[in-house]
Design a protein around this motif. Structure first.
Motif, mmCIF file in Angstrom:
data_model
loop_
_atom_site.group_PDB
_atom_site.id
_atom_site.type_symbol
_atom_site.label_atom_id
_atom_site.label_comp_id
_atom_site.label_asym_id
_atom_site.label_seq_id
_atom_site.Cartn_x
_atom_site.Cartn_y
_atom_site.Cartn_z
ATOM 1 N N LYS A 148 21.659 4.384 -1.648
ATOM 2 C CA LYS A 148 22.703 5.100 -0.932
ATOM 3 C C LYS A 148 23.735 4.134 -0.378
ATOM 4 C CE LYS A 148 24.597 8.620 1.320
ATOM 5 N NZ LYS A 148 25.296 9.737 0.646
ATOM 6 N N ALA A 149 23.255 2.999 0.160
ATOM 7 C CA ALA A 149 24.168 2.019 0.748
ATOM 8 C C ALA A 149 25.050 1.382 -0.316
ATOM 9 C CB ALA A 149 23.378 0.944 1.492
ATOM 10 N N GLN A 150 24.470 1.050 -1.470
ATOM 11 C CA GLN A 150 25.235 0.316 -2.484
ATOM 12 C C GLN A 150 26.063 1.224 -3.382
ATOM 13 O OE1 GLN A 150 23.400 -3.081 -4.115
ATOM 14 N NE2 GLN A 150 24.446 -3.003 -6.078
ATOM 15 N N PHE A 151 25.533 2.399 -3.734
ATOM 16 C CA PHE A 151 26.225 3.255 -4.704
ATOM 17 C C PHE A 151 26.754 4.559 -4.115
ATOM 18 C CE2 PHE A 151 23.058 0.815 -7.218
ATOM 19 C CZ PHE A 151 23.954 0.045 -7.935
ATOM 20 N N GLY A 152 26.377 4.873 -2.883
ATOM 21 C CA GLY A 152 26.936 6.040 -2.215
ATOM 22 C C GLY A 152 26.254 7.354 -2.527
ATOM 23 N N PHE A 153 25.150 7.341 -3.268
ATOM 24 C CA PHE A 153 24.462 8.592 -3.583
ATOM 25 C C PHE A 153 23.003 8.299 -3.911
ATOM 26 C CE2 PHE A 153 25.345 6.888 -7.727
ATOM 27 C CZ PHE A 153 24.302 7.330 -8.534
ATOM 28 N N ILE A 154 22.186 9.346 -3.886
ATOM 29 C CA ILE A 154 20.812 9.278 -4.365
ATOM 30 C C ILE A 154 20.560 10.511 -5.229
ATOM 31 C CG2 ILE A 154 19.940 7.947 -2.404
ATOM 32 C CD1 ILE A 154 18.864 10.522 -1.219
ATOM 33 N N SER A 155 19.472 10.487 -5.983
ATOM 34 C CA SER A 155 19.119 11.611 -6.856
ATOM 35 C C SER A 155 17.733 12.122 -6.468
ATOM 36 C CB SER A 155 19.140 11.184 -8.322
ATOM 37 O OG SER A 155 20.411 10.707 -8.705
ATOM 38 N N PRO A 156 17.666 13.005 -5.484
ATOM 39 C CA PRO A 156 16.358 13.503 -5.031
ATOM 40 C C PRO A 156 15.558 14.122 -6.177
ATOM 41 C CG PRO A 156 18.094 14.177 -3.518
ATOM 42 C CD PRO A 156 18.773 13.610 -4.724
ATOM 43 N N GLY A 157 14.292 13.802 -6.230
ATOM 44 C CA GLY A 157 13.421 14.354 -7.249
ATOM 45 C C GLY A 157 13.426 13.599 -8.558
ATOM 46 N N ARG A 158 14.353 12.673 -8.731
ATOM 47 C CA ARG A 158 14.420 11.933 -9.987
ATOM 48 C C ARG A 158 13.317 10.864 -10.014
ATOM 49 N NH1 ARG A 158 19.915 9.329 -12.616
ATOM 50 N NH2 ARG A 158 19.027 8.717 -14.637
ATOM 51 N N ALA A 159 12.698 10.704 -11.153
ATOM 52 C CA ALA A 159 11.611 9.739 -11.293
ATOM 53 C C ALA A 159 12.122 8.317 -11.093
ATOM 54 C CB ALA A 159 10.957 9.870 -12.668
ATOM 55 N N MET A 160 11.281 7.481 -10.497
ATOM 56 C CA MET A 160 11.615 6.075 -10.268
ATOM 57 C C MET A 160 10.658 5.191 -11.060
ATOM 58 S SD MET A 160 12.305 6.044 -6.155
ATOM 59 C CE MET A 160 13.397 7.252 -5.379
ATOM 60 N N ASP B 161 0.796 -1.224 0.000
ATOM 61 C CA ASP B 161 0.000 0.000 0.000
ATOM 62 C C ASP B 161 0.830 1.276 0.000
ATOM 63 O OD1 ASP B 161 -1.718 2.046 2.149
ATOM 64 O OD2 ASP B 161 -2.718 1.264 0.348
ATOM 65 N N ASP B 162 1.982 1.270 0.665
ATOM 66 C CA ASP B 162 2.714 2.511 0.928
ATOM 67 C C ASP B 162 3.779 2.768 -0.142
ATOM 68 O OD1 ASP B 162 3.924 4.729 1.993
ATOM 69 O OD2 ASP B 162 3.908 3.974 4.048
ATOM 70 N N ILE B 163 3.457 3.601 -1.118
ATOM 71 C CA ILE B 163 4.401 3.965 -2.175
ATOM 72 C C ILE B 163 5.534 4.821 -1.616
ATOM 73 C CG2 ILE B 163 4.665 5.289 -4.318
ATOM 74 C CD1 ILE B 163 3.293 2.672 -4.779
ATOM 75 N N VAL B 164 5.207 5.704 -0.673
ATOM 76 C CA VAL B 164 6.228 6.583 -0.084
ATOM 77 C C VAL B 164 7.288 5.758 0.636
ATOM 78 C CG1 VAL B 164 6.644 8.410 1.609
ATOM 79 C CG2 VAL B 164 4.620 8.508 0.144
ATOM 80 N N ALA B 165 6.854 4.722 1.363
ATOM 81 C CA ALA B 165 7.807 3.866 2.078
ATOM 82 C C ALA B 165 8.690 3.104 1.097
ATOM 83 C CB ALA B 165 7.063 2.900 2.986
ATOM 84 N N ALA B 166 8.124 2.675 -0.031
ATOM 85 C CA ALA B 166 8.910 1.964 -1.040
ATOM 86 C C ALA B 166 9.966 2.886 -1.634
ATOM 87 C CB ALA B 166 7.992 1.427 -2.132
ATOM 88 N N ARG B 167 9.586 4.146 -1.877
ATOM 89 C CA ARG B 167 10.546 5.120 -2.408
ATOM 90 C C ARG B 167 11.691 5.333 -1.412
ATOM 91 N NH1 ARG B 167 10.317 9.191 -6.210
ATOM 92 N NH2 ARG B 167 8.140 8.660 -6.648
ATOM 93 N N ALA B 168 11.342 5.461 -0.122
ATOM 94 C CA ALA B 168 12.368 5.675 0.904
ATOM 95 C C ALA B 168 13.278 4.456 1.031
ATOM 96 C CB ALA B 168 11.701 5.983 2.248
ATOM 97 N N ALA B 169 12.702 3.257 0.935
ATOM 98 C CA ALA B 169 13.499 2.030 1.029
ATOM 99 C C ALA B 169 14.469 1.929 -0.141
ATOM 100 C CB ALA B 169 12.583 0.811 1.064
ATOM 101 N N PHE B 170 14.019 2.337 -1.340
ATOM 102 C CA PHE B 170 14.900 2.309 -2.503
ATOM 103 C C PHE B 170 16.057 3.295 -2.322
ATOM 104 C CE2 PHE B 170 16.115 4.356 -6.524
ATOM 105 C CZ PHE B 170 16.659 3.262 -7.183
ATOM 106 N N GLU B 171 15.763 4.499 -1.839
ATOM 107 C CA GLU B 171 16.823 5.488 -1.642
ATOM 108 C C GLU B 171 17.841 5.012 -0.615
ATOM 109 O OE1 GLU B 171 14.717 9.091 -0.730
ATOM 110 O OE2 GLU B 171 14.717 9.741 -2.835
ATOM 111 N N THR B 172 17.352 4.359 0.445
ATOM 112 C CA THR B 172 18.263 3.831 1.457
ATOM 113 C C THR B 172 19.167 2.759 0.859
ATOM 114 O OG1 THR B 172 16.681 4.266 3.237
ATOM 115 C CG2 THR B 172 18.407 2.637 3.685
ATOM 116 N N ALA B 173 18.585 1.848 0.071
ATOM 117 C CA ALA B 173 19.365 0.777 -0.554
ATOM 118 C C ALA B 173 20.341 1.339 -1.585
ATOM 119 C CB ALA B 173 18.429 -0.235 -1.209
#
Length: 314
Positions: free
Chosen positions: A169-181, A155-167
């Motif tokens: 960040k951990a694997q690649f060392g950066f995130i792209s805020p605002g970029r479409a997923m 149900d929670d799309i926002v939580a999925a987005r946050a989980a992806f950003e966390t993963a």
């Protein structure tokens, strides 16, 4: 007797062992460091008939200070298969933006995959009430090829987005805020949730330091050292025992080597926990002379680093 470039046979043998240990450590890095985990904060879980012989050295190669050895570590592959859960999984491609408007399609796919998983598990004798399911989304940034699997509660799309950003960040060392997923695929896994794990009975674990069954010698760290030999089923080397390295602990299904600077303790549940009790010594500079052992070690290290960089660049 000396071999080749003037090395004693035991030095050659230790050279082979050093290369093997580095290869094992590099394999562990691929499923840990390469994915953004700091292994120094974990204990090394040791299994396999020969695992206990290399555990301390592999832990040192990874900068880890603790090793956990199950009572049936030497048989853990067979033991684990015997206790493994019956499971089934399904995936289906989606390739749609990760947003609220996509949620109905995700739910439809999850319902369909859930029905297929339940049908397969029931056909293997698992009751519907015992089936536990876990949904996941394979998400990537729009315009990239690398997707990461993250949990999805349905149900929670926002939580999925946050989980992806966390993963990410951990694997690649950066995130792209605002970029479409993009949701590359939807996955669902089900398994038999029945707990069939036999308990590990606790025993009296009064701390003591048993005497060795016999004295021997082992070649480690470039030198011969006196080492006590202990037998798990006798000589007081049961729960509560503490054994300082260098030592050899002999079990029915494996042999555990306690390297210098390490100490083994047998817990109340008959698990061996090895901890480094002395600081690691810094390796001496290799120098400019060709050393076949270190040459192979560095070749493997460079390849491992290149593979990790390749994943990051992807």
């Amino acid at each position: 007797d000396l071999i080749g470039d003037g090395r004693a046979p035991e030095e050659v043998a230790e050279g082979f062992l050093t290369i093997a240990v580095e290869n094992m450590a590099n394999a562990i890095k691929k499923i840990s460091v390469q994915r953004g985990y700091d292994v120094t904060e974990y204990a090394l879980n040791c299994f396999g008939g020969a695992g206990g012989q290399h555990a301390c050295l592999v832990a040192d190669a990874l900068g880890m200070d603790a090793v956990l050895i199950h009572p049936l570590s030497g048989l853990l592959s067979a033991y684990g298969i015997g206790l493994s859960k019956t499971s089934a999984s399904r995936q289906h491609a989606l390739v749609k933006p990760l947003e609220e408007a996509t949620k109905p399609e995700i739910e439809t796919l999850l319902n369909r995959l859930g029905a297929e998983v339940e049908q397969e598990l029931e056909s293997q004798g698992v009751s519907r009430e015992a089936i536990a399911t876990r949904a996941t989304l394979h998400i990537r940034y729009d315009g990239t090829d690398t997707s990461l699997e993250v949990p999805f509660d349905g149900d929670d799309i926002v939580a999925a987005r946050a989980a992806f950003e966390t993963a990410h960040k951990a694997q690649f060392g950066f995130i792209s805020p605002g970029r479409a997923m993009v949701v590359e695929a939807v996955g669902l896994e089900g398994e038999d949730s029945t707990d069939n794990t036999p308990p590990l009975d606790a025993h009296d674990a009064t701390e003591h330091r048993p005497g060795p069954a016999q004295q021997g010698r082992m070649f480690t760290g470039g030198a011969w050292r006196d080492a006590g030999v202990y037998r798990r089923d006798r000589d007081g080397a049961g729960p509560g025992a503490r054994v300082a390295g260098p030592a050899v602990i002999v079990e029915a299904n494996q042999t555990v080597i306690v390297e210098p600077g390490w100490e083994a303790q047998v817990t109340e549940r008959d698990t061996v926990v090895m901890r480094r009790v002395e600081a690691r010594t810094t390796a001496a500079p290799v120098g400019t002379d060709a050393d076949p052992v270190m040459l192979e070690v560095f070749n493997n290290l460079f390849m491992s680093i290149a593979e990790q960089m390749g994943v990051s660049l992807q």
